[in-house]
Design a protein around this motif. Structure first.
Motif, PDB file in Angstrom:
ATOM      1  N   PHE A  41      31.831  -1.868 -21.710  1.00  0.00           N
ATOM      2  CA  PHE A  41      31.081  -1.656 -20.478  1.00  0.00           C
ATOM      3  C   PHE A  41      29.767  -2.432 -20.573  1.00  0.00           C
ATOM      4  O   PHE A  41      29.024  -2.278 -21.537  1.00  0.00           O
ATOM      5  CB  PHE A  41      30.775  -0.172 -20.277  1.00  0.00           C
ATOM      6  N   SER A  61      28.206   3.336 -15.490  1.00  0.00           N
ATOM      7  CA  SER A  61      28.607   2.730 -16.766  1.00  0.00           C
ATOM      8  C   SER A  61      28.271   3.626 -17.942  1.00  0.00           C
ATOM      9  O   SER A  61      29.076   3.798 -18.868  1.00  0.00           O
ATOM     10  CB  SER A  61      27.915   1.372 -16.944  1.00  0.00           C
ATOM     11  N   SER A  97      31.351   5.258 -20.048  1.00  0.00           N
ATOM     12  CA  SER A  97      31.500   4.833 -21.442  1.00  0.00           C
ATOM     13  C   SER A  97      31.340   5.998 -22.408  1.00  0.00           C
ATOM     14  O   SER A  97      32.029   6.072 -23.428  1.00  0.00           O
ATOM     15  CB  SER A  97      30.485   3.739 -21.768  1.00  0.00           C
ATOM     16  N   ALA A 131      34.826   2.950 -27.239  1.00  0.00           N
ATOM     17  CA  ALA A 131      34.098   2.372 -26.112  1.00  0.00           C
ATOM     18  C   ALA A 131      32.733   1.854 -26.549  1.00  0.00           C
ATOM     19  O   ALA A 131      32.017   2.518 -27.300  1.00  0.00           O
ATOM     20  CB  ALA A 131      33.915   3.401 -25.002  1.00  0.00           C
ATOM     21  N   CYS A 161      29.098   0.189 -24.911  1.00  0.00           N
ATOM     22  CA  CYS A 161      28.321  -0.021 -23.692  1.00  0.00           C
ATOM     23  C   CYS A 161      27.091  -0.842 -24.037  1.00  0.00           C
ATOM     24  O   CYS A 161      26.301  -0.450 -24.904  1.00  0.00           O
ATOM     25  CB  CYS A 161      27.924   1.313 -23.060  1.00  0.00           C
TER      26      CYS A 161
END
Length: 272
Positions: free
Chosen positions: A209, A221, A225, A235, A237
């Motif tokens: 992200f 976001s 995330s 994940a 970010c």
């Protein structure tokens, strides 16, 4: 959807390094695919969903993003020309995106690839997420190697950062964006009307992200995330300081860095 209900309408040979339009025909609808073919061996397929607040834009306008991915990542790109919801029918838009990924996943051998990455910018990231959730529901997500969001919008109820933003925000007018959501979401039902942020995010592939610190929808976001990481542990970010919504499209060093990060991430995922 059965394979018998699907077809790919040809419009000439696909030349390496060039973009060619194809049409997926299924259940009475036709969805365009803009295919960009790399030179040499294809390391995978990147499926791209353009931004434009769900109501404008097209796949060709994203060539500045998708062509470098095809060239530098040695990746076949399929940019989806879905229904722009100027008629408020966001449900048709989502259906088009699901239809497109259904066809692509079912025809990976013909496309000479084995792994795919789904991604999009702004509203396109929302559509990419819905497409991924659809593939998981159908038990067809095993070929998906990753998910990418650039300034994505995942909370269709309006995230806190969007609700607190004003008309003075760069690129996005906060109040107008919120009204746009309120106009589009009645065509959806259940969880879809609230957005991917409220879905079960378990059993999903690695995700990247990217957001700008000045983006009115930065909370989308951050929240997406976080929950993705909590469910899957895969994940990342990255928030770029002093960057507005859609900053990756600007002719700046910051944009070049963000776009380079995306390409490097795609290459790593497809090479693993």
């Amino acid at each position: 959807m059965t394979k018998a209900a699907q077809s790919l309408v040809p419009d000439g040979p696909i030349r390496r390094g060039e973009a060619v339009r194809r049409v997926v025909a299924a259940n009475g609808r036709e969805i365009g695919l803009r295919l960009i073919v790399p030179k040499g061996i294809r390391h995978g397929l990147y499926v791209h969903f353009h931004g434009g607040a769900w109501v404008m834009g097209n796949a060709r306008l994203d060539d500045g993003t998708t062509r470098p991915i095809a060239r530098r990542c040695q990746t076949l790109v399929a940019a989806v020309d879905f229904h722009n919801a100027i008629d408020d029918r966001l449900d048709v838009t989502v259906h088009d995106c699901r239809t497109a990924v259904d066809w692509l996943v079912d025809h990976l051998p013909e496309l000479q690839v084995k792994r795919i990455i789904l991604g999009g910018e702004s509203s396109g990231a929302h559509l990419a997420a819905e497409a991924l959730l659809h593939l998981r529901q159908r038990g067809k997500a095993e070929s998906v190697a990753g998910f990418i969001s650039m300034c994505g919008g995942f909370d269709l109820t309006g995230s806190e950062s969007l609700r607190q933003s004003t008309g003075r925000s760069l690129v996005i007018d906060g109040p107008s964006a919120l009204r746009n959501l309120q106009r589009l979401t009645p065509s959806l039902s259940g969880r879809q009307a609230r957005g991917p942020r409220f879905a079960d995010l378990s059993s999903l592939p690695p995700a990247l992200f990217i957001a700008g610190a000045l983006d009115p929808i930065i909370d989308d976001s951050l929240s997406m995330s976080l929950h993705w990481q909590q469910k899957n542990g895969n994940a990342d970010c990255v928030v770029f300081p002093a960057a507005p919504h859609g900053f990756n499209r600007f002719p700046t060093k910051l944009a070049a860095k963000a776009n380079g990060l995306v390409r490097a991430w795609i290459s790593r995922r497809l090479d693993q």
